[in-house]
Design a protein around this motif. Sequence first.
Motif, PDB file in Angstrom:
ATOM      1  N   ALA A  74       0.840  -1.198   0.000  1.00 41.52           N
ATOM      2  CA  ALA A  74       0.000   0.000   0.000  1.00 41.52           C
ATOM      3  C   ALA A  74       0.879   1.255   0.000  1.00 41.52           C
ATOM      4  O   ALA A  74       0.650   2.188  -0.772  1.00 41.52           O
ATOM      5  N   LEU A  75       1.887   1.273   0.869  1.00 43.46           N
ATOM      6  CA  LEU A  75       2.814   2.405   0.895  1.00 43.46           C
ATOM      7  C   LEU A  75       3.599   2.490  -0.412  1.00 43.46           C
ATOM      8  O   LEU A  75       3.935   3.583  -0.876  1.00 43.46           O
ATOM      9  N   ALA A  76       3.860   1.337  -1.013  1.00 41.18           N
ATOM     10  CA  ALA A  76       4.636   1.298  -2.261  1.00 41.18           C
ATOM     11  C   ALA A  76       3.915   1.972  -3.414  1.00 41.18           C
ATOM     12  O   ALA A  76       4.531   2.255  -4.450  1.00 41.18           O
ATOM     13  N   GLN A  77       2.613   2.264  -3.255  1.00 44.15           N
ATOM     14  CA  GLN A  77       1.897   2.980  -4.308  1.00 44.15           C
ATOM     15  C   GLN A  77       2.483   4.376  -4.515  1.00 44.15           C
ATOM     16  O   GLN A  77       2.190   5.033  -5.516  1.00 44.15           O
ATOM     17  N   VAL A  78       3.327   4.823  -3.585  1.00 43.31           N
ATOM     18  CA  VAL A  78       4.022   6.094  -3.763  1.00 43.31           C
ATOM     19  C   VAL A  78       4.871   6.067  -5.037  1.00 43.31           C
ATOM     20  O   VAL A  78       5.221   7.125  -5.582  1.00 43.31           O
ATOM     21  N   GLU A  79       5.194   4.876  -5.508  1.00 39.69           N
ATOM     22  CA  GLU A  79       5.935   4.749  -6.771  1.00 39.69           C
ATOM     23  C   GLU A  79       5.187   5.436  -7.910  1.00 39.69           C
ATOM     24  O   GLU A  79       5.804   5.990  -8.831  1.00 39.69           O
ATOM     25  N   PHE A  90      -5.113  11.437  -3.769  1.00 38.45           N
ATOM     26  CA  PHE A  90      -5.653  10.253  -3.106  1.00 38.45           C
ATOM     27  C   PHE A  90      -4.531   9.359  -2.580  1.00 38.45           C
ATOM     28  O   PHE A  90      -4.616   8.813  -1.472  1.00 38.45           O
ATOM     29  N   ILE A  91      -3.478   9.169  -3.379  1.00 41.65           N
ATOM     30  CA  ILE A  91      -2.366   8.320  -2.944  1.00 41.65           C
ATOM     31  C   ILE A  91      -1.693   8.912  -1.707  1.00 41.65           C
ATOM     32  O   ILE A  91      -1.417   8.205  -0.729  1.00 41.65           O
ATOM     33  N   VAL A  92      -1.450  10.215  -1.739  1.00 36.89           N
ATOM     34  CA  VAL A  92      -0.836  10.876  -0.591  1.00 36.89           C
ATOM     35  C   VAL A  92      -1.739  10.758   0.637  1.00 36.89           C
ATOM     36  O   VAL A  92      -1.266  10.469   1.750  1.00 36.89           O
ATOM     37  N   ALA A  93      -3.046  10.944   0.434  1.00 35.58           N
ATOM     38  CA  ALA A  93      -3.988  10.833   1.559  1.00 35.58           C
ATOM     39  C   ALA A  93      -3.976   9.424   2.143  1.00 35.58           C
ATOM     40  O   ALA A  93      -3.970   9.237   3.366  1.00 35.58           O
ATOM     41  N   GLY A  94      -3.972   8.419   1.265  1.00 36.88           N
ATOM     42  CA  GLY A  94      -3.935   7.032   1.745  1.00 36.88           C
ATOM     43  C   GLY A  94      -2.662   6.724   2.501  1.00 36.88           C
ATOM     44  O   GLY A  94      -2.698   6.025   3.535  1.00 36.88           O
ATOM     45  N   ILE A  95      -1.537   7.248   2.029  1.00 39.55           N
ATOM     46  CA  ILE A  95      -0.259   7.023   2.706  1.00 39.55           C
ATOM     47  C   ILE A  95      -0.266   7.695   4.087  1.00 39.55           C
ATOM     48  O   ILE A  95       0.219   7.129   5.072  1.00 39.55           O
TER      49      ILE A  95
END
Length: 300
Positions: free
Chosen positions: A258-263, A289-294
């Motif tokens: 999940a954190l790796a979605q920062v890629e 959205f990715i930043v919010a999820g992280i």
Amino acid sequence: METWVLITIAAAFLQNIRSVLQKHLKGVMGTTGATFVRFGFGVPFALVFVGLLAFGMGYPVPRPNSGFAGWVTLAALAQIGGQALLIQMFSHRNFTVGTAYSRTEPAQAALFGLIFLGDRLNAGTLAAIAITLVGVVLISVARSASGAPALLRSVFSRTSALGLASGTFFGIAAVGYRGASLSLDGPNFMMQAAVTLLAAIVLQSLILLFWMWLRAPGELSRVRAAWKISALVGLVGATASFGWFMAMTLQTAAAVKALAQVEMIFTFASSVLVFREHVNKVEIFGCIFIVAGILVLLLV
């Protein structure tokens, strides 16, 4: 900030660099050769990682057991399978939609981690996975002519099936690598990850080498001709994988993925800063959205 978080972000950054380098390789060799380079040229560096930990830092090398062999074989084969399905999607229409479905890997890793390793996630982590998944989907379909509606309409299409299957294989691979590393039971997460990495990429390299020799012998000469950039891909790829394996030894595969979605944000930045591509509003919302999820993942 926890160790696994820093390691995962660094690994995601390195994986983005590896992807950019592999794009250059696609101009001089086929898909099989470019895929082999990722593993085959990483073997010497994996050996160096184990050697530095063993002889430089004095950590004992753990003795592989039957459980380790089973987990690492499953993970290595699943990773190759996931990569093969992604490659197969290149020849299908609406490839971006299939790619979006393949990014369900963290959610699937959560399920497989629960089934095979008993990894349980709290509500906050599950929410973070869902939020980052929305962001990834938005970025994936942002430049598709058909956009988000096609993502819903294509649930039962061949492309989405390939994407979901690819995500399944990658999810299994992530859980398998965590299982392999944990089965070594010491001496620490670094050595466990290094030994897992070495075993995995040696097996993957042998499989792909045999496949090239059998089905695409011309690729071998093209790989040799491009050895300089291939060695760089091997270094960056092996280092990124070492990071993934260390992180997944310390934390559940689902949380790491999940954190790796920062890629996706790193990829997005590369497309803008390096390749000077245009940015649209959907991609910006995807990044938000990715930043919010992280942030949710880090705060729970």
